[in-house]
Design a protein around this motif. Structure first.
Motif: not given
Length: 488
Positions: A120-123, A128-131, A404-407, A417-427
């Motif tokens: 799990l690396q992004s929002r 997706m896991l929640l769904w 989520v806390w790590s994001l 910057a935190r918003a960018v992290a939270a919305e990041a796609t998989p690296s």
């Protein structure tokens, strides 16, 4: 035909799972929570589809280019320490052969909890896991709610077929209580009106299914959870009016045998089922006092054990409580580790809410943390009466909070910057070769661009440097990190 469709879909997904192991985690969660292969009529129910998905996912962890990293923090420490302690108690189990089979099952669960924490690396991954969680468990809520309406609540609602932690009426009702706040979060954060209405329908039918389960523990859980939700709601008056208006109507619509069963909550001394649970709790307590460190191990429930430790030797039952289950099987140490894991998740949720306060771009994180808190309240209350101490869902919720806390919880990082992290796609582990038009140092990272747009200036230099270093250590430069909202 149903067998072919289910097994065929899983087999077709194997190449995708190897390339994208996070998709393998989604398949594993779907199979674990819903048992879809048991809905077939042929050999699909006997196939070890979970093992196939697990093997493909583990291979994918090795060969994928996606970023895979297990965070090192208090949550992962406890997620490793708890199963390790269960392994210690296995050695001292009363019934080793039976305990060994249960240990193998529980270790698989914890292994994939850790795999989930690694991928799990992004929002996008989180939602997706929640769904998958909501639809897998919510299926039985929709099915059970319609069944309750059709039969007038005369019969009980049951969970997935086959061997599952939530097969019986008491366990599935607690599971449905837990997914209701998660479904509400998804409804509030989808852009599609039809999906929002579908989630509201799932919530309503799941609530009806909880009543249709005839579970007293779930009735207490939904009552306490509703009270907690009311205390945290921004619309206390509206929510209070809805509960006071709808709950009596729903209760009056239930048959007399349901009302009689709920009435035994106050007269539990006269109910053999309730007294059997209390006898099991006392047995677990006596075992823990006799063996405070290791307890009796997995699967300790036998006539021999109850003859030695139970007040009523003839009433042999399982623990019927997540707390006494951990206490009796793994001693005070196991129970403390279990509680510590829950407290750690709760503290992460509080940190998320506090960090996201007054920051609209992080509202989703705050809403999700609050939803999981409500869900965990339902688990803490409802779980006091059922044996779901090893069930996956609460552990997934704790991992989601950690992710989520790590994001969003980078120290000294600006909101952008935190918003960018939270919305990041998989690296990606292996960055693409540098393009010919210039070195990476001359190009602005997404975090730098976001900070520049906010006008935060020199204060953001620390966050920008961190994000550049992160790019150079494992992300392809220029990779799009824009938000990708997922509805299904």
């Amino acid at each position: 035909m149903r067998d072919v469709a289910i097994v065929g879909f899983i087999l077709l997904m194997i190449p995708v799972v190897i390339r994208r192991p996070w998709i393998g985690v989604m398949l594993w969660v779907w199979i674990s929570l819903m048992n879809p292969h048991h809905f077939g009529w042929g050999r699909a129910a006997e196939m070890r589809v979970a093992l196939i998905v697990a093997a493909a996912t583990l291979i994918g962890l090795v060969v994928t280019r996606d970023r895979v990293r297990l965070p090192v923090n208090a949550t992962t420490f406890l997620l490793v320490l708890l199963p390790l302690w269960m392994t210690v108690t296995l050695v001292f189990a009363f019934h080793f052969d039976d305990a060994l089979r249960r240990w193998e099952e529980v270790m698989k669960i914890f292994l994939f909890i850790l795999v989930t924490a690694s991928v799990l690396q992004s929002r996008r991954h989180v939602e997706m896991l929640l769904w998958v969680i909501v639809l897998s468990v919510g299926f039985f809520g929709v099915k059970g709610g319609l069944f309750t309406v059709a039969t007038g609540g005369a019969y009980r609602v049951w969970g997935p077929p086959g061997e599952s932690y939530i097969s019986d009426n008491n366990s599935i009702s607690v599971a449905l209580v837990m997914i209701i706040p998660l479904a509400y979060y998804l409804a509030q954060h989808t852009q599609r009106r039809i999906v929002r209405y579908a989630m509201y329908a799932l919530i309503a039918l799941s609530g009806i299914a909880v009543l249709g389960s005839h579970s007293r523990g779930a009735f207490l859980a939904v009552s306490v959870m509703s009270l907690y939700l009311w205390t945290k709601s921004r619309h206390k008056l509206l929510l209070g009016v809805l509960v006071l208006a709808l709950l009596p109507v729903a209760m009056l619509a239930m048959p007399d045998n349901w009302k009689e069963r709920m009435g035994t909550i106050r007269t539990y001394e006269q109910d053999s089922s309730a007294m059997g649970r209390i006898n099991s709790w006392q047995t677990a307590f006596n075992i823990a006092n006799d063996r405070p460190l290791v307890g009796g191990g997995f699967e300790l429930y036998s006539r021999e054990t109850f003859a030695r430790y139970a007040p009523d030797r003839e009433a042999v039952h399982s623990a019927h409580s997540i707390y006494f289950q951990l206490l009796g099987e793994h001693g005070y140490v196991g129970l403390l580790l279990f509680l510590a894991l829950g407290i750690t998740g709760w503290m992460n949720a509080r940190r998320i809410v506090r960090t996201a306060r007054d920051q609209p771009e992080l509202e989703w994180a705050s809403d999700l943390a609050r939803a999981i808190q409500v869900s965990l309240v339902g688990y803490a209350v409802g779980g006091a009466f059922v044996n779901i101490g090893y069930w996956d869902l609460p552990y997934y919720e704790i991992v989601i909070l950690m992710t989520v806390w790590s994001l969003i919880g980078h120290p000294n990082a600006p909101a952008a910057a935190r918003a960018v992290a939270a919305e990041a796609t998989p690296s990606v582990r292996n960055p693409r070769p540098e393009p010919a038009f210039g070195p990476a140092s001359n190009r602005a990272s997404p975090a730098e661009g976001a900070c520049a747009r906010t006008g935060s200036g020199a204060r953001d230099s620390v966050a920008i440097d961190r994000w550049r270093a992160r790019d150079n250590n494992g992300r392809p430069d220029g990779q799009d990190r824009t938000a990708r909202r997922t509805d299904v």
